[in-house]
Design a protein around this motif. Sequence first.
Motif, PDB file in Angstrom:
ATOM      1  N   ILE A 173      37.015  29.455  23.547  1.00 23.73           N
ATOM      2  CA  ILE A 173      38.240  29.242  24.336  1.00 23.73           C
ATOM      3  C   ILE A 173      38.639  30.526  25.062  1.00 23.73           C
ATOM      4  CG2 ILE A 173      40.726  28.801  24.158  1.00 23.73           C
ATOM      5  CD1 ILE A 173      39.964  26.797  21.859  1.00 23.73           C
ATOM      6  N   LEU A 174      38.542  31.666  24.373  1.00 20.81           N
ATOM      7  CA  LEU A 174      38.887  32.946  24.990  1.00 20.81           C
ATOM      8  C   LEU A 174      37.916  33.288  26.114  1.00 20.81           C
ATOM      9  CD1 LEU A 174      39.849  35.115  21.884  1.00 20.81           C
ATOM     10  CD2 LEU A 174      41.383  34.096  23.553  1.00 20.81           C
ATOM     11  N   TYR A 175      36.637  32.965  25.918  1.00 18.61           N
ATOM     12  CA  TYR A 175      35.612  33.230  26.937  1.00 18.61           C
ATOM     13  C   TYR A 175      35.937  32.481  28.231  1.00 18.61           C
ATOM     14  CZ  TYR A 175      31.080  33.101  29.292  1.00 18.61           C
ATOM     15  OH  TYR A 175      30.076  33.196  30.223  1.00 18.61           O
ATOM     16  N   LYS A 176      36.446  31.276  28.084  1.00 18.72           N
ATOM     17  CA  LYS A 176      36.806  30.461  29.245  1.00 18.72           C
ATOM     18  C   LYS A 176      38.133  30.899  29.878  1.00 18.72           C
ATOM     19  CE  LYS A 176      33.457  27.328  29.257  1.00 18.72           C
ATOM     20  NZ  LYS A 176      32.568  27.119  30.420  1.00 18.72           N
ATOM     21  N   GLY A 177      39.066  31.332  29.035  1.00 15.55           N
ATOM     22  CA  GLY A 177      40.419  31.590  29.513  1.00 15.55           C
ATOM     23  C   GLY A 177      40.685  32.975  30.063  1.00 15.55           C
ATOM     24  N   VAL A 178      40.027  33.996  29.504  1.00 13.85           N
ATOM     25  CA  VAL A 178      40.335  35.384  29.870  1.00 13.85           C
ATOM     26  C   VAL A 178      40.144  35.677  31.364  1.00 13.85           C
ATOM     27  CG1 VAL A 178      39.583  37.782  29.546  1.00 13.85           C
ATOM     28  CG2 VAL A 178      40.007  36.334  27.559  1.00 13.85           C
ATOM     29  N   PRO A 179      39.024  35.236  32.008  1.00 12.34           N
ATOM     30  CA  PRO A 179      38.859  35.538  33.446  1.00 12.34           C
ATOM     31  C   PRO A 179      39.974  34.979  34.318  1.00 12.34           C
ATOM     32  CG  PRO A 179      36.792  34.759  32.494  1.00 12.34           C
ATOM     33  CD  PRO A 179      37.870  34.511  31.475  1.00 12.34           C
ATOM     34  N   LEU A 180      40.632  33.924  33.833  1.00 14.49           N
ATOM     35  CA  LEU A 180      41.682  33.291  34.637  1.00 14.49           C
ATOM     36  C   LEU A 180      42.963  34.120  34.681  1.00 14.49           C
ATOM     37  CD1 LEU A 180      41.217  29.600  33.447  1.00 14.49           C
ATOM     38  CD2 LEU A 180      40.573  30.527  35.666  1.00 14.49           C
ATOM     39  N   PHE A 181      43.151  35.008  33.668  1.00 10.48           N
ATOM     40  CA  PHE A 181      44.383  35.799  33.614  1.00 10.48           C
ATOM     41  C   PHE A 181      44.508  36.728  34.822  1.00 10.48           C
ATOM     42  CE2 PHE A 181      44.106  35.107  28.855  1.00 10.48           C
ATOM     43  CZ  PHE A 181      45.167  34.234  28.828  1.00 10.48           C
ATOM     44  N   LYS A 182      43.377  37.324  35.230  1.00 11.67           N
ATOM     45  CA  LYS A 182      43.404  38.219  36.384  1.00 11.67           C
ATOM     46  C   LYS A 182      43.791  37.455  37.653  1.00 11.67           C
ATOM     47  CE  LYS A 182      40.443  41.578  36.497  1.00 11.67           C
ATOM     48  NZ  LYS A 182      39.202  42.399  36.613  1.00 11.67           N
ATOM     49  N   THR A 183      43.286  36.238  37.768  1.00  7.77           N
ATOM     50  CA  THR A 183      43.617  35.392  38.923  1.00  7.77           C
ATOM     51  C   THR A 183      45.104  35.054  38.937  1.00  7.77           C
ATOM     52  OG1 THR A 183      41.414  34.418  38.703  1.00  7.77           O
ATOM     53  CG2 THR A 183      42.940  33.304  40.171  1.00  7.77           C
ATOM     54  N   VAL A 184      45.669  34.792  37.751  1.00 10.25           N
ATOM     55  CA  VAL A 184      47.105  34.485  37.650  1.00 10.25           C
ATOM     56  C   VAL A 184      47.931  35.631  38.220  1.00 10.25           C
ATOM     57  CG1 VAL A 184      49.039  34.176  36.050  1.00 10.25           C
ATOM     58  CG2 VAL A 184      46.940  32.895  35.698  1.00 10.25           C
ATOM     59  N   GLN A 185      47.606  36.879  37.840  1.00  8.01           N
ATOM     60  CA  GLN A 185      48.380  38.037  38.300  1.00  8.01           C
ATOM     61  C   GLN A 185      48.239  38.231  39.809  1.00  8.01           C
ATOM     62  OE1 GLN A 185      50.035  37.949  35.240  1.00  8.01           O
ATOM     63  NE2 GLN A 185      50.557  39.952  36.033  1.00  8.01           N
ATOM     64  N   LYS A 186      47.028  37.983  40.337  1.00  8.13           N
ATOM     65  CA  LYS A 186      46.826  38.120  41.791  1.00  8.13           C
ATOM     66  C   LYS A 186      47.619  37.073  42.561  1.00  8.13           C
ATOM     67  CE  LYS A 186      42.271  40.337  41.792  1.00  8.13           C
ATOM     68  NZ  LYS A 186      40.832  40.188  42.110  1.00  8.13           N
ATOM     69  N   ARG A 187      47.632  35.839  42.018  1.00 13.99           N
ATOM     70  CA  ARG A 187      48.398  34.767  42.674  1.00 13.99           C
ATOM     71  C   ARG A 187      49.905  35.063  42.600  1.00 13.99           C
ATOM     72  NH1 ARG A 187      44.874  30.095  42.643  1.00 13.99           N
ATOM     73  NH2 ARG A 187      42.933  30.961  43.467  1.00 13.99           N
ATOM     74  N   LEU A 188      50.314  35.704  41.507  1.00 14.78           N
ATOM     75  CA  LEU A 188      51.725  36.094  41.361  1.00 14.78           C
ATOM     76  C   LEU A 188      52.080  37.147  42.403  1.00 14.78           C
ATOM     77  CD1 LEU A 188      54.224  35.574  39.580  1.00 14.78           C
ATOM     78  CD2 LEU A 188      53.475  37.445  38.120  1.00 14.78           C
ATOM     79  N   ASP A 189      51.156  38.083  42.651  1.00 16.42           N
ATOM     80  CA  ASP A 189      51.338  39.077  43.715  1.00 16.42           C
ATOM     81  C   ASP A 189      51.559  38.382  45.063  1.00 16.42           C
ATOM     82  OD1 ASP A 189      51.139  41.308  42.165  1.00 16.42           O
ATOM     83  OD2 ASP A 189      49.081  41.784  42.686  1.00 16.42           O
ATOM     84  N   LYS A 190      50.716  37.387  45.337  1.00 20.71           N
ATOM     85  CA  LYS A 190      50.792  36.683  46.633  1.00 20.71           C
ATOM     86  C   LYS A 190      52.132  35.958  46.772  1.00 20.71           C
ATOM     87  CE  LYS A 190      49.240  34.989  50.502  1.00 20.71           C
ATOM     88  NZ  LYS A 190      48.249  33.913  50.551  1.00 20.71           N
ATOM     89  N   LEU A 191      52.566  35.293  45.717  1.00 21.99           N
ATOM     90  CA  LEU A 191      53.846  34.581  45.754  1.00 21.99           C
ATOM     91  C   LEU A 191      54.991  35.564  45.975  1.00 21.99           C
ATOM     92  CD1 LEU A 191      55.422  31.915  45.386  1.00 21.99           C
ATOM     93  CD2 LEU A 191      55.527  32.417  42.949  1.00 21.99           C
ATOM     94  N   ASN A 192      54.924  36.698  45.291  1.00 19.53           N
ATOM     95  CA  ASN A 192      55.948  37.735  45.436  1.00 19.53           C
ATOM     96  C   ASN A 192      55.977  38.254  46.868  1.00 19.53           C
ATOM     97  OD1 ASN A 192      57.905  39.561  44.806  1.00 19.53           O
ATOM     98  ND2 ASN A 192      56.668  40.831  43.478  1.00 19.53           N
ATOM     99  N   LEU A 193      54.795  38.418  47.468  1.00 21.41           N
ATOM    100  CA  LEU A 193      54.698  38.894  48.847  1.00 21.41           C
ATOM    101  C   LEU A 193      55.366  37.923  49.819  1.00 21.41           C
ATOM    102  CD1 LEU A 193      53.441  40.741  51.071  1.00 21.41           C
ATOM    103  CD2 LEU A 193      51.420  39.300  50.959  1.00 21.41           C
ATOM    104  N   VAL A 194      55.051  36.639  49.691  1.00 17.90           N
ATOM    105  CA  VAL A 194      55.620  35.621  50.586  1.00 17.90           C
ATOM    106  C   VAL A 194      57.134  35.545  50.411  1.00 17.90           C
ATOM    107  CG1 VAL A 194      55.628  33.165  51.182  1.00 17.90           C
ATOM    108  CG2 VAL A 194      53.480  34.295  50.623  1.00 17.90           C
TER     109      VAL A 194
END
Length: 574
Positions: A173-194
Amino acid sequence: MIKLMKNLSVYKWIVLAVLGLVFIQSMADLYLPTLMSDIIDKGVVIGDTAYIWKIGGLMLLVAAFGAIASVVASFYSSKAAMGLGRDIRRKVFKHVEQFSLQDFDEFGTASLITRTTNDITQVQQVVIMMLRMVISAPIMFVGGIIMAVYKDAKLSLVIVLTMPVLIGSVLLILYKGVPLFKTVQKRLDKLNLVLRENLTGIRVIRAFNREKQEKLRLQKANRELTEVSIKVNKVMAFLMPVMMLVMNITVVLVIWFGGIRIDGGNMQIGDLMAFIQYIMQIMFALVMASMMFVMVPRAAVSANRINEVLSKKPTSLNEGEKTADRERGTLEFDHVSFSYPGAEEPVLSNIHFQAKSGEVTAIIGGTGAGKSTLVNLIPRFYDVTSGAIRVNGVDIRDTSQEEVRSKIGFVPQKALLFSGTINENIRFGKKDATQEEIEHAARIAQAEDFISEMDEGYDSVITQGGSNVSGGQKQRISIARALVRKPDIYIFDDSFSALDFKTDANLREALKDETKNATLIIVAQRVSTVVDADQIIVLDKGAIAGIGSHKELLESNSVYREIVESQLSEEEIA
């Protein structure tokens, strides 16, 4: 993550106290099942009521002791984690303050905000959990196994069967989930920018009726963040059901085989009850560890993003020894060229001139000529690509940013005021300025009249962004902020554009006496603002097209004459 954890050294005694309290709590939790086993085997089965009361009282005492340790540990772990967050936030803010505009462009303002808020919060949360779990989970796991084996070694083989299934599930489960955390933070950056662009640019958006398009843009950024957040939560949602399933299957197997052993006379009922409790503690320790494994990867991503900011050496930072001034109030551009990162062509090419103390140097040119870029190089907002800029005879790259900027009074093209009083905004230029100095600066900046008409005078409150004063009033307060500093060099980047001609003329007249021992650099669009300057620098496509007085340039420079003719009538030119 480890790099940030070093900041916890300030709270080492609190951390040690938390670890000690968690150890006490864990030992109390491990002791309780044994006491319960004794109550059943030596009290309930035999019918010894006195023994039941005696051991029951001891259980209450041990439970209370463990509960108190747990509460105090929670309090101090939160205190240490919040203190760590505060320290890192302060550290990041102080470091970012030293960034050049080029460094800001590299990270982006929206990303820096997210890193200073959300990312640090992620680290805080995982520190609280780690302080509680880093000692508790291993003790409960190892202690539970030891006590389970002590109660019945053969029955403990059940754990050997189920444990690999549980650990394997968690790792998958961790192997599948961990790479997605970085994407979450980047998408949060984009939302904050807009969001930031929409809030700061609301006037422009409304003026051009772009609300619908911006709404769709925000919805897209929001949807992208939602999708990846749902995806990561779906993966992590499997963790708890899998753990509960394995835990319950383990308990069923223990009761099944334990019943057989009791029936064979190899085990007592109390030991089986205690064994079940120890199994639950082992599983619970794994649940705690898995929860920590869920949070640590996301916090590790956040920690890396914070470390990226802290490890970024400001491109224009030089903390060498302060160099003594050779001259006062002089500015020299020595064959300076500058290109923005990634640009195909330089914005400025071979800029060479000197500005002396007591003189006014004006810079004029068409839109996009490079006027604002030129003055932004003086306070080292950007560093030159080639050549050198000397303030008071010293190359600005050979001294610290603080030293360079202490000699400059800068009035930006876009007047920016901070929320607070007028006094506080003007004192922003010189923190120890007296009231007399503030009023004198306001008088020179032609701001005294409108300030005195306000109900609270200099104590009148300026709202966020200066929205309760006009553009001209904002510019005059910004000018007063620079004047109160009494620097060696004044830079006015098109700072008179919102002033009427009469106020502009009065201000320039008042500046003559106030700045006679300093160098004045004035960037202007209006010819009337620069006509009396000691030297006028004409910029055209990033290069100097001419230098001289108004009269000299009018006679010899076609670029300057074209600018003059576009603004003044034949009679005014004559």
